[in-house]
Structure formats: C-alpha cells, structure tokens
Design an enzyme around this catalytic site. Structure first.
Site, PDB file in Angstrom:
ATOM      1  N   SER A 133       1.120  -1.320  -0.109  1.00 30.76           N
ATOM      2  CA  SER A 133       0.120   0.066   0.067  1.00 30.76           C
ATOM      3  C   SER A 133       0.349   1.261   0.280  1.00 30.76           C
ATOM      4  O   SER A 133       1.930   1.080   0.642  1.00 30.76           O
ATOM      5  CB  SER A 133      -1.050   0.298   1.045  1.00 30.76           C
ATOM      6  OG  SER A 133      -1.603   1.665   1.513  1.00 30.76           O
ATOM      7  N   TYR A 157      -2.400   0.196  10.003  1.00 32.85           N
ATOM      8  CA  TYR A 157      -2.517  -0.657   8.628  1.00 32.85           C
ATOM      9  C   TYR A 157      -0.990  -0.176   8.234  1.00 32.85           C
ATOM     10  O   TYR A 157      -0.297  -1.509   8.233  1.00 32.85           O
ATOM     11  CB  TYR A 157      -4.105   0.079   7.884  1.00 32.85           C
ATOM     12  CG  TYR A 157      -3.696  -0.435   6.983  1.00 32.85           C
ATOM     13  CD1 TYR A 157      -4.173  -1.801   6.347  1.00 32.85           C
ATOM     14  CD2 TYR A 157      -3.757   0.468   5.679  1.00 32.85           C
ATOM     15  CE1 TYR A 157      -4.078  -1.894   4.931  1.00 32.85           C
ATOM     16  CE2 TYR A 157      -3.644  -0.472   4.575  1.00 32.85           C
ATOM     17  CZ  TYR A 157      -3.979  -0.850   4.245  1.00 32.85           C
ATOM     18  OH  TYR A 157      -3.755  -1.510   2.823  1.00 32.85           O
ATOM     19  N   LYS A 161       1.437  -3.420   6.522  1.00 35.74           N
ATOM     20  CA  LYS A 161       2.088  -3.727   5.245  1.00 35.74           C
ATOM     21  C   LYS A 161       3.622  -3.474   5.548  1.00 35.74           C
ATOM     22  O   LYS A 161       4.517  -4.090   4.792  1.00 35.74           O
ATOM     23  CB  LYS A 161       1.503  -2.499   4.473  1.00 35.74           C
ATOM     24  CG  LYS A 161      -0.225  -2.662   4.475  1.00 35.74           C
ATOM     25  CD  LYS A 161      -0.138  -4.382   3.383  1.00 35.74           C
ATOM     26  CE  LYS A 161      -1.829  -4.546   3.376  1.00 35.74           C
ATOM     27  NZ  LYS A 161      -2.175  -6.291   2.377  1.00 35.74           N
TER      28      LYS A 161
HETATM   29  C1  UD1 Z   1      -6.618   4.178   2.615  1.00 40.20           C
HETATM   30  C2  UD1 Z   1      -5.056   3.647   2.760  1.00 40.20           C
HETATM   31  C3  UD1 Z   1      -4.899   3.075   1.529  1.00 40.20           C
HETATM   32  C4  UD1 Z   1      -5.535   1.632   0.962  1.00 40.20           C
HETATM   33  C5  UD1 Z   1      -6.719   2.074   1.402  1.00 40.20           C
HETATM   34  C6  UD1 Z   1      -7.447   1.214   2.015  1.00 40.20           C
HETATM   35  C7  UD1 Z   1      -4.128   5.571   3.830  1.00 40.20           C
HETATM   36  C8  UD1 Z   1      -3.084   6.275   3.705  1.00 40.20           C
HETATM   37  N1  UD1 Z   1      -4.098   5.268   2.598  1.00 40.20           N
HETATM   38  O1  UD1 Z   1      -6.495   4.426   1.409  1.00 40.20           O
HETATM   39  O2  UD1 Z   1      -3.172   2.487   1.237  1.00 40.20           O
HETATM   40  O3  UD1 Z   1      -5.249   1.362   0.598  1.00 40.20           O
HETATM   41  O4  UD1 Z   1      -6.955   2.574   2.556  1.00 40.20           O
HETATM   42  O5  UD1 Z   1      -8.528   0.412   2.413  1.00 40.20           O
HETATM   43  O6  UD1 Z   1      -3.906   5.300   5.196  1.00 40.20           O
HETATM   44  N2  UD1 Z   1     -12.605  10.637   3.167  1.00 40.20           N
HETATM   45  C9  UD1 Z   1     -14.307  11.879   2.906  1.00 40.20           C
HETATM   46  N3  UD1 Z   1     -15.358  10.105   3.898  1.00 40.20           N
HETATM   47  C10 UD1 Z   1     -15.365   9.277   3.817  1.00 40.20           C
HETATM   48  C11 UD1 Z   1     -14.734   8.398   3.527  1.00 40.20           C
HETATM   49  C12 UD1 Z   1     -12.855   8.463   3.037  1.00 40.20           C
HETATM   50  O7  UD1 Z   1     -14.111  12.272   3.165  1.00 40.20           O
HETATM   51  O8  UD1 Z   1     -16.512   8.964   3.620  1.00 40.20           O
HETATM   52  C13 UD1 Z   1     -11.698  11.184   2.123  1.00 40.20           C
HETATM   53  C14 UD1 Z   1     -10.707  10.395   3.129  1.00 40.20           C
HETATM   54  O9  UD1 Z   1     -10.424  11.622   4.035  1.00 40.20           O
HETATM   55  C15 UD1 Z   1      -9.862  10.272   2.146  1.00 40.20           C
HETATM   56  C16 UD1 Z   1     -10.011   9.705   0.989  1.00 40.20           C
HETATM   57  O10 UD1 Z   1     -11.577  10.191   1.049  1.00 40.20           O
HETATM   58  O11 UD1 Z   1      -9.121  11.683   2.121  1.00 40.20           O
HETATM   59  C17 UD1 Z   1      -9.766   8.651   0.825  1.00 40.20           C
HETATM   60  O12 UD1 Z   1     -10.185   7.614   1.532  1.00 40.20           O
HETATM   61  P1  UD1 Z   1     -10.159   6.464   1.481  1.00 40.20           P
HETATM   62  O13 UD1 Z   1     -10.713   5.564   0.314  1.00 40.20           O
HETATM   63  O14 UD1 Z   1     -10.379   5.864   2.552  1.00 40.20           O
HETATM   64  O15 UD1 Z   1      -8.627   5.736   1.224  1.00 40.20           O
HETATM   65  P2  UD1 Z   1      -7.300   6.166   2.070  1.00 40.20           P
HETATM   66  O16 UD1 Z   1      -7.976   6.399   2.873  1.00 40.20           O
HETATM   67  O17 UD1 Z   1      -7.083   7.160   1.501  1.00 40.20           O
END
Ligand code: UD1
Length: 362
Positions: A133, A157, A161
C-alpha cells in the site's frame, strides 16, 4: 499454460472474495490460469464466485473458507493443489479501524503473511505477489512519490504493510529461491464494466468510493468529507485513484514477471494523477447525473493531505500503464451500485460447492 513461458499456471489467491481479489480472479481466469481461493469472508461474501464464473465463463478451481493464520488448514490446500504462485490480498484494510484495534491488524496482516510464507516454503512454492500500500509512505508531503521514498506509516494498517515488506525483503536476502513482487497500490476504485462485480464492504463503508456510491443510490443520506483545511487547492485530501481493472491487470503481468528471477522488487501502482475528495464527488455527479449531498466534517485520524504515485518505475520495467481514468471509475462504480443497490445480497450461491463455506452473508 497461462502467460509467458515459465509463468505459473495454478495460482492461489488469498482474499479472493474481496474487492480486488474477486476482480483478480476474473483477470486470471480470463488469461488461462487455474485459480484457487482462500478467504475468511470477514469483509466479503462467497456469493461473489457465481458472478466471477459468469463473467469469466470458467470455474474457479476451488474455494476454501479459512483464516490465513491457520497454518494447518492452509497447508491442506497446498497438499491438494499444485500451486505455482500466490497472490496475497487477504488482510484487514480499514485505516480508522486499525487505529482502534492495532493488535488485530498486526496479528492478521503480519501473522497471516508469515503463516503463508511458512506454508509456501514447506511446499516449495516461493513465488509471491504481495498486496502492499502507498500508505507505507505516510505523510511524505507534496508531489509524486517514487519507490525510494522512506517508510513513515501513520497508522497501524500502514505499519502492518511496511513490516510485511521488511519481512519479505529479509526473506529474499536470506534465501535466493524466493521471487517476490510487492505492489504498492494507491487507491483502487471502480468496478468490473459488466456491473456484476464491484466493491461491497460489510457495514458502513470506510472508503470514499463505496460511500459515495451508496449515497448516490440512496442508501446513505450524505457523504461526510473528512477535512477541508488540508494544504491542497480545495482544502480536501488528494489521492491517486486507480481503476480496479488496471490494478488487477498489473497483478497478472506481475505473475508473469515472477519468472524474471529471484529477489524482491517493489512497484507503485497508481496513475500519477491526484484527485481531491471534492473532485471525486464532482466526477461521480457527472457519471450519475445526480447531485450528491455532502457535509464537511473534521479530519479522520491517520489521514494525510496528499498521496500521488510516481508510477514511472513499473512502466519502465514492464511497459505497464493504467489506461482508465477517474470518469471510468465513477461510471463503473455507479453501474455496479445501480444494478446491485444492496451489493451481493440475493445472488444465488454456486450449486454443490460446500468447501467454500457459508460466510456471514449466507
Ligand atoms: C487507505 C490507505 C490505502 C489503502 C486503503 C484501503 C492511507 C493513507 N491510505 O486509503 O493505502 O489501500 O485505505 O482501504 O492510509 N473520505 C471522506 N469521506 C469518507 C471516506 C473517505 O472524505 O466517507 C476521504 C478520506 O479522508 C481520504 C479520501 O477520502 O482523504 C480517500 O479515503 P479512502 O477511500 O478511505 O482511502 P485512503 O484512506 O486514502
């Protein structure tokens, strides 16, 4: 024989019922591989396999319900099938949950990986594609990150990894019979273009794409945007979203490349292009023709402002590049959600397949 000369022909996919795993099964079946799956259904459903087989027009060789840490059960799978290589997806992956349950994350993600390595070694199988990741880079700051960026994980998490990568590197140094490819994904999203396969997490989705999709289909009232005070153009966090079909194509290429020789190689999988949370909302609105309600809330624990890949290394090494963009991801995710508003619930099980277990979705 699948793939290039020397490519594996029977592949064990751990976590093969999950989001990326199920798409990988289709990709491997489409390219002639025999596919064996193990999964504990902690965040997936065995009903997915009837769809995998419908798309591929071929059967998955066998499916076993087991916990990846259960060496005896895993060993029995290797006893029964002539596994040539393993693609290891099985892991817990919710960043927020990992900050609340670190021991469970280390146990499954690290303990599961070392159990798998032990059983593989016992059975003389030493070719592995590992699901890593971009989160191992942590808060690395602005700009595309290449593979030499140091590990600075910001949540359990990501730390799990990073530890697995260290274990694999040490193993490859200690024993030159191992061939390992670590693929550091940025943010896989989207769905199979058929609308039959997609992302169907248990409970409330943690990730942005499944959450937005469920808002669009009316299952959730509004999206919460986690933070608008990041140092980015619109204040929301930037990620490098990669179509799940591109993601799994890279795994199929990786399986072929395991034959290149021993040792461990690490590659980023991303598009090299960042999108903010509000960019994703806007793209999904265009794909669906809907207006998606959202509210801005505080930052989520463990999140970073920006993570974008320098995806040059894998392109130079293998000539592999993603070919789908954010609009494709939104279109395909929306198609899956429209056709399956409640995910895989109601999908008939494969008749006469008992080894695969019932799973929580019955
Ligand atoms: C995280 C991991 C990534 C992993 C993935 C698997 C980190 C930095 N990244 O991705 O390596 O493969 O999880 O699950 O740890 N968001 C919102 N509202 C929501 C959900 C998300 O605003 O309801 C935002 C988050 O704050 C983030 C972006 O959307 O900025 C993407 O979030 P998400 O899809 O959860 O993925 P990551 O956290 O980037």
């Amino acid at each position: 024989m699948a793939g290039r000369k020397g490519s594996p022909s029977t592949v064990l996919v751990t976590g093969g019922a999950g989001f990326i795993g199920s798409h990988a099964c289709v990709e491997l079946l489409d390219h002639g591989y025999e596919v064996i799956v193990v999964d504990d259904y902690s965040n997936s459903c065995p009903r997915v396999f009837s769809r995998v087989e419908r798309i591929a027009g071929r059967f998955v060789g066998a499916v076993y319900e087991l916990d990846i840490r259960d060496r005896r059960a895993l060993s029995a799978v290797f006893d029964r099938h002539p596994v040539d290589a393993v693609v290891h997806f099985a892991a817990h992956k919710a960043v927020g949950e990992s900050t609340r349950m670190p021991a469970a994350y280390y146990d499954t993600n690290i303990g599961g990986t070392t159990a798998l390595l032990h059983v593989m070694d016992e059975h003389g199988v030493r070719r592995l594609v590992f699901s890593s990741s971009c989160s191992v880079y942590g808060d690395a700051g602005e700009g595309p990150l290449d593979e030499s960026t140091p590990h600075r994980p910001t949540n359990p998490y990501a730390a799990s990894k990073a530890v697995c990568e260290t274990v694999l590197a040490d193993l490859c140094r200690a024993d030159r019979r191992w061939s390992v490819l670590c693929l550091r994904y940025f943010n896989p999203a989207g769905a199979h273009p058929s609308g039959l396969l997609g992302e169907d997490p248990h409970g409330t989705p943690d990730n942005l794409f499944p959450y937005v999709s469920q808002v669009a289909v009316g299952r959730r009232p509004r999206l919460r945007v986690f933070g608008s005070d990041y140092p980015t153009p619109d204040g929301t966090a930037i990620r490098d979203y990669l179509h799940v079909m591109d993601t799994v194509e890279a795994h199929r290429v990786a399986l072929d490349r395991l034959a290149d020789g021993p040792g461990m190689k690490v590659f980023n999988l991303g598009r090299g292009s960042g999108s903010s949370v509000l960019d994703v909302v806007a793209a999904f609105e265009r794909a669906s023709g809907l207006t998606l309600p959202y509210e801005i809330t505080g930052r989520r624990a463990g999140d970073v402002a920006e993570l974008v890949a320098d995806a040059g290394a894998v392109a130079r090494a293998w000539g592999w590049r993603p070919v789908r963009d954010l609009a494709d991801m939104c279109r395909d995710a929306w198609r899956f959600q429209q056709l399956n508003p409640h995910g895989y619930q109601g999908t008939p099980r494969r008749p006469g397949r008992h080894d695969e277990g019932a799973g929580p979705c019955g």
